[in-house]
Design a protein around this motif. Structure first.
Motif, PDB file in Angstrom:
ATOM      1  N   CYS A 277       0.924  -1.098  -0.053  1.00  0.00           N
ATOM      2  CA  CYS A 277      -0.003  -0.112  -0.077  1.00  0.00           C
ATOM      3  C   CYS A 277       0.891   1.242   0.098  1.00  0.00           C
ATOM      4  N   CYS A 291      -7.097   6.085   1.481  1.00  0.00           N
ATOM      5  CA  CYS A 291      -7.033   4.946   0.358  1.00  0.00           C
ATOM      6  C   CYS A 291      -7.109   5.851  -0.885  1.00  0.00           C
ATOM      7  N   CYS A 294      -5.889   2.478  -5.293  1.00  0.00           N
ATOM      8  CA  CYS A 294      -4.985   2.314  -6.431  1.00  0.00           C
ATOM      9  C   CYS A 294      -4.962   0.628  -6.758  1.00  0.00           C
ATOM     10  N   ALA A 295      -5.767  -0.119  -6.023  1.00  0.00           N
ATOM     11  CA  ALA A 295      -5.784  -1.595  -6.083  1.00  0.00           C
ATOM     12  C   ALA A 295      -4.498  -2.111  -6.182  1.00  0.00           C
ATOM     13  N   CYS A 297      -3.352  -3.465  -3.361  1.00  0.00           N
ATOM     14  CA  CYS A 297      -3.613  -4.516  -2.311  1.00  0.00           C
ATOM     15  C   CYS A 297      -4.596  -5.538  -3.101  1.00  0.00           C
TER      16      CYS A 297
HETATM   17  S1  SF4 Z   1      -6.489   0.466  -2.499  1.00  0.00           S
HETATM   18 FE1  SF4 Z   1      -5.282  -0.805  -1.206  1.00  0.00          FE
HETATM   19  S2  SF4 Z   1      -2.858  -0.411  -1.471  1.00  0.00           S
HETATM   20 FE2  SF4 Z   1      -4.269   1.131  -2.747  1.00  0.00          FE
HETATM   21  S3  SF4 Z   1      -4.280   2.826  -1.074  1.00  0.00           S
HETATM   22 FE3  SF4 Z   1      -6.292   1.701  -1.005  1.00  0.00          FE
HETATM   23  S4  SF4 Z   1      -5.713   0.311   0.628  1.00  0.00           S
HETATM   24 FE4  SF4 Z   1      -3.611   0.894  -0.032  1.00  0.00          FE
END
Ligand code: SF4
Ligand code: SF4
Length: 469
Positions: A277, A291, A294-295, A297
């Motif tokens: 992340c 958050c 950005c995916a 995770c």
């Molecule tokens: S989508 Fe997931 S990786 Fe991206 S900012 Fe949010 S929690 Fe973090």
């Protein structure tokens, strides 16, 4: 978001220097990260390439603020045309709202300059120092020659990127010619020969880029960016958001020897979703303002699920209606169509205004030093300053005439006015009035300007006055 999910949204401490709690995200690949990298670097390339495009032997996109002429692919705008920019900004804003209602913070994760530059600067750290674990170890190491060299290299590359960003940004205003073709020799070293405002602008943009992408990073999104704050109120139950399937994942736990997997949910507590992340949060804590969707995770967790043989999608793009209420989402809501309708109307208006626009500007001002006087021929003379602006990308010759009015005649220094593309010209113009014929007081007059061949025509009104002799 769900009653089943923990109400444990971490309150971020306000500290704009992200280096104090440096986040070293693990770089991950996957479906969404591929789209993200392509999208981010396509925007970056566009930003870097656009000022170099030429159209009709001129920089195609050039906001020449000092001369108040703005060139966009063959169209010339003046300051008074700023309503076009306002309309364009409105269209961009409503497009962003519409996309947010449908796909959440997709702008933040895939196209925002803050995200793009932060990703780039983090990539430099990865390239020089290594991936996440190496970077964490590197931070803890005592200073050494090797550490000092690597730090210097990172800072130097950041500096070069900041300068490229700043000069590109300024070139949209100064023009690439003024920026890259002015050099002077100081000793044997070629040095840019820029005006003061260019130096100041380059310094401000380079400094901002360096600090933003090198130091503030995710703190900019969390603490400062207003869009990140207000967009959560635009979400509804059908907005796509990255979510952890709490029901499926819990109770989480590592698959240690002696543990019965049937007693556990699908989350194996590997922490990969946290490690990748870029803002350092744990998506399993629920929807958070940090958050940026950005995916990363999602891709990381899918990779883990593949390895342990569980179905993908423990973390996924979904909607509150699907995840919590177990209902089918209405993909396009009423709000989405309302925004779409506003965008279509605004685009229609903008296209009409652009196609209907005559690229020729005339402005008439009364010569305040000579309102009205009686000349040697016994005629009443009114003087004006006429400003003509050629807003095309071609040279044209214009002719000025006075709309026929009994007793009035036009006297010009030049009958034809040749103007280069984008050029403006101020000329003195006199109108003579026969005192026996012209009405007392103020008489409306109309000046017509026509280009050779009659392609472009404009008119402007003013008054002829017999007062003030
Ligand atoms: S989508 Fe997931 S990786 Fe991206 S900012 Fe949010 S929690 Fe973090
Ligand atoms: S990556 Fe998936 S399995 Fe690993 S901790 Fe995160 S949610 Fe659990």
């Amino acid at each position: 978001m769900s009653a089943q999910q923990p109400n444990k949204i971490p309150i971020q401490q306000i500290d704009l220097d992200a280096t104090k709690h440096r986040i070293h995200p693990r770089f991950v690949t996957g479906f969404y990260q591929n789209i993200r990298v392509i999208s981010m670097y396509a925007f970056l390339a566009l930003f870097l390439i656009l000022p170099w495009l030429r159209y009709n032997d001129r920089q195609a996109i050039w906001f020449d603020v000092p001369s108040q002429h703005y060139y966009i692919f063959g169209m010339t705008f003046l300051t008074q045309d700023f309503y076009f920019i306002a309309a364009f900004a409105l269209i961009a804003a409503f497009t962003l709202f519409m996309v947010t209602v449908y796909a959440g913070r997709v702008w933040c994760g895939y196209a925002c300059p803050q995200t793009i530059w932060t990703h780039l600067y983090q990539y430099v750290e990865k390239w020089v120092i290594g991936d996440r674990n190496k970077r964490i170890k590197f931070d803890k190491q005592p200073m050494s020659v090797s550490k000092a060299f690597k730090r210097f290299l990172v800072y130097f590359i950041w500096f070069v990127f900041s300068m490229i960003t700043a000069t590109t940004f300024v070139s949209y205003v100064s023009g690439t010619d003024a920026l890259y073709q002015s050099w002077q020799m100081i000793g044997f070293i070629p040095f840019p020969d820029w005006s003061t405002w260019i130096w100041v602008s380059v310094f401000i943009f380079a400094f901002s880029t360096y600090v933003n992408a090198g130091y503030m990073r995710e703190q900019m999104c969390v603490q400062i960016c207003p869009y990140g704050r207000f967009q959560s109120v635009m979400f509804d139950k059908d907005t796509l958001i990255v979510s952890y399937d709490y029901e499926r994942g819990e109770p989480r736990g590592a698959r240690k020897k002696g543990t019965n997997p049937d007693d556990l949910g699908d989350c194996i507590e590997c922490q990969m979703c946290v490690q990748v992340c870029p803002t350092g949060i744990d998506i399993r804590d629920g929807l958070q303002v940090a958050c940026i969707q950005c995916a990363a995770c999602v891709d990381a967790c899918n990779e883990v699920m593949d390895k342990v043989g569980y179905p993908r999608g423990l973390i996924r793009y979904t909607t509150e209606r699907q995840l919590v209420e177990k209902e089918k989402s209405q993909v396009f809501s009423l709000r989405f169509f309302a925004y779409l309708a506003v965008i279509v109307i605004l685009c229609g208006g903008l296209v009409y205004a652009l196609t209907d626009r005559v690229p020729l500007e005339i402005d008439i001002r009364r010569d305040r030093n000579q309102l009205s006087s009686l000349n040697t021929q016994g005629m009443i003379e009114n003087s004006y300053i006429v400003k003509l602006t050629n807003k095309t990308q071609d040279e044209h010759t214009y002719t000025i005439t006075l709309a026929p009015k009994e007793g009035l005649s036009l006297h010009l220094t030049f009958n034809d006015v040749p103007l280069d593309p984008g050029e403006s010209f101020d000329m003195s113009v006199s109108i003579y009035g026969d005192p026996k014929v012209v009405d007392e007081g103020r008489t409306p007059i109309t000046l017509n300007v026509v280009s050779e061949g009659g392609k472009y025509k404009v008119s402007k009104q003013n008054v002829f006055t017999t007062q003030g002799q």
